[in-house]
Structures are given as C-alpha cells and as structure tokens.
Design a protein around this motif. Structure first.
Motif, PDB file in Angstrom:
ATOM      1  N   VAL A  19       2.944  -8.765  -2.775  1.00  0.00           N
ATOM      2  CA  VAL A  19       2.629  -7.886  -1.895  1.00  0.00           C
ATOM      3  C   VAL A  19       3.237  -6.667  -2.116  1.00  0.00           C
ATOM      4  O   VAL A  19       2.455  -5.619  -1.737  1.00  0.00           O
ATOM      5  CB  VAL A  19       3.386  -8.702  -0.527  1.00  0.00           C
ATOM      6  N   MET A  20       4.206  -6.500  -2.555  1.00  0.00           N
ATOM      7  CA  MET A  20       4.935  -5.271  -3.071  1.00  0.00           C
ATOM      8  C   MET A  20       4.024  -4.489  -4.016  1.00  0.00           C
ATOM      9  O   MET A  20       3.914  -3.254  -3.724  1.00  0.00           O
ATOM     10  CB  MET A  20       6.250  -5.515  -3.598  1.00  0.00           C
ATOM     11  N   LEU A  21       3.604  -5.317  -5.011  1.00  0.00           N
ATOM     12  CA  LEU A  21       2.786  -4.460  -5.887  1.00  0.00           C
ATOM     13  C   LEU A  21       1.265  -3.820  -5.627  1.00  0.00           C
ATOM     14  O   LEU A  21       0.898  -2.935  -5.760  1.00  0.00           O
ATOM     15  CB  LEU A  21       2.523  -5.237  -7.403  1.00  0.00           C
ATOM     16  N   LEU A  22       0.863  -5.007  -4.723  1.00  0.00           N
ATOM     17  CA  LEU A  22      -0.564  -4.388  -4.064  1.00  0.00           C
ATOM     18  C   LEU A  22      -0.303  -3.020  -2.981  1.00  0.00           C
ATOM     19  O   LEU A  22      -1.166  -2.504  -3.108  1.00  0.00           O
ATOM     20  CB  LEU A  22      -1.118  -5.640  -3.183  1.00  0.00           C
ATOM     21  N   ARG A  23       0.638  -3.190  -2.236  1.00  0.00           N
ATOM     22  CA  ARG A  23       0.952  -1.932  -1.517  1.00  0.00           C
ATOM     23  C   ARG A  23       1.637  -0.786  -2.086  1.00  0.00           C
ATOM     24  O   ARG A  23       0.986   0.319  -2.077  1.00  0.00           O
ATOM     25  CB  ARG A  23       2.256  -2.477  -0.623  1.00  0.00           C
ATOM     26  N   VAL A  24       2.346  -0.991  -3.140  1.00  0.00           N
ATOM     27  CA  VAL A  24       3.018   0.060  -3.913  1.00  0.00           C
ATOM     28  C   VAL A  24       1.984   0.719  -5.114  1.00  0.00           C
ATOM     29  O   VAL A  24       1.748   1.961  -5.142  1.00  0.00           O
ATOM     30  CB  VAL A  24       4.490  -0.048  -4.436  1.00  0.00           C
ATOM     31  N   THR A  25       1.327  -0.178  -5.769  1.00  0.00           N
ATOM     32  CA  THR A  25       0.786   0.464  -6.858  1.00  0.00           C
ATOM     33  C   THR A  25      -0.538   0.710  -6.839  1.00  0.00           C
ATOM     34  O   THR A  25      -1.135   1.385  -7.190  1.00  0.00           O
ATOM     35  CB  THR A  25       0.988  -0.541  -8.112  1.00  0.00           C
ATOM     36  N   GLN A  26      -1.148  -0.011  -5.452  1.00  0.00           N
ATOM     37  CA  GLN A  26      -2.603   0.209  -5.353  1.00  0.00           C
ATOM     38  C   GLN A  26      -2.773   0.829  -3.850  1.00  0.00           C
ATOM     39  O   GLN A  26      -3.954   1.229  -3.530  1.00  0.00           O
ATOM     40  CB  GLN A  26      -3.422  -1.398  -5.350  1.00  0.00           C
ATOM     41  N   GLY A  27      -1.899   0.780  -3.309  1.00  0.00           N
ATOM     42  CA  GLY A  27      -1.725   1.552  -1.860  1.00  0.00           C
ATOM     43  C   GLY A  27      -2.699   1.094  -0.818  1.00  0.00           C
ATOM     44  O   GLY A  27      -3.161   1.390   0.128  1.00  0.00           O
ATOM     45  N   LEU A  28      -2.729  -0.288  -1.110  1.00  0.00           N
ATOM     46  CA  LEU A  28      -3.724  -1.155  -0.083  1.00  0.00           C
ATOM     47  C   LEU A  28      -3.000  -1.387   1.203  1.00  0.00           C
ATOM     48  O   LEU A  28      -1.752  -1.492   1.459  1.00  0.00           O
ATOM     49  CB  LEU A  28      -3.771  -2.628  -0.577  1.00  0.00           C
ATOM     50  N   PRO A  29      -3.812  -1.260   2.341  1.00  0.00           N
ATOM     51  CA  PRO A  29      -3.261  -1.427   3.553  1.00  0.00           C
ATOM     52  C   PRO A  29      -2.962  -2.929   3.890  1.00  0.00           C
ATOM     53  O   PRO A  29      -3.459  -3.893   3.269  1.00  0.00           O
ATOM     54  CB  PRO A  29      -4.353  -1.038   4.595  1.00  0.00           C
ATOM     55  N   TYR A  30      -2.060  -3.067   4.928  1.00  0.00           N
ATOM     56  CA  TYR A  30      -1.540  -4.461   4.995  1.00  0.00           C
ATOM     57  C   TYR A  30      -2.556  -5.476   5.277  1.00  0.00           C
ATOM     58  O   TYR A  30      -2.667  -6.527   4.898  1.00  0.00           O
ATOM     59  CB  TYR A  30      -0.724  -4.381   6.297  1.00  0.00           C
TER      60      TYR A  30
END
Length: 66
Positions: A19-30
C-alpha cells in the motif's frame, strides 16, 4: 543511506509495504489502491498509516531519524 532505506522497507510486512509503495512511488489515490489490493478503503488507509509507523521505527533503529 539508500541501502539502509531499502533494508528498512523490507522490514515492513508485505500488505503494508504494498500500500505504501503504491501511494508513494506511483501516487495512486486510495480508491485505486483499494481496487488493486482488493481491500476495503478503510483497510487501505489503516495499512498506510501503520506502514509509515513500521517505517519510522525501522529508520529509528538504524539511527536514520531521531
């Protein structure tokens, strides 16, 4: 520094790290992260919060932060 950060990230349990990597590295919304991980939105938010807490503790053990 980068090697220590990578080691610290590996200490984070997989569901939280994902979850962290999807949010931080890819900037995906929740909501997108929830779709990818097939987890409820509330679970995504709590995993993100817990994941950063795991990371903070791992960095502290490595004396990268106070």
């Amino acid at each position: 520094v980068e090697a220590n950060l990578k080691k610290a990230l590996k200490e984070i349990p997989e569901p939280y790290r994902e979850v962290m990597l999807l949010r931080v590295t890819q900037g995906l919304p929740y909501d997108e992260i929830a779709g990818i991980t097939e987890a409820p939105l509330g679970t995504v938010k709590s995993r993100l919060h817990a994941g950063f807490e795991f990371l903070r503790k791992a960095l502290k053990r490595r004396k990268m932060i106070e």
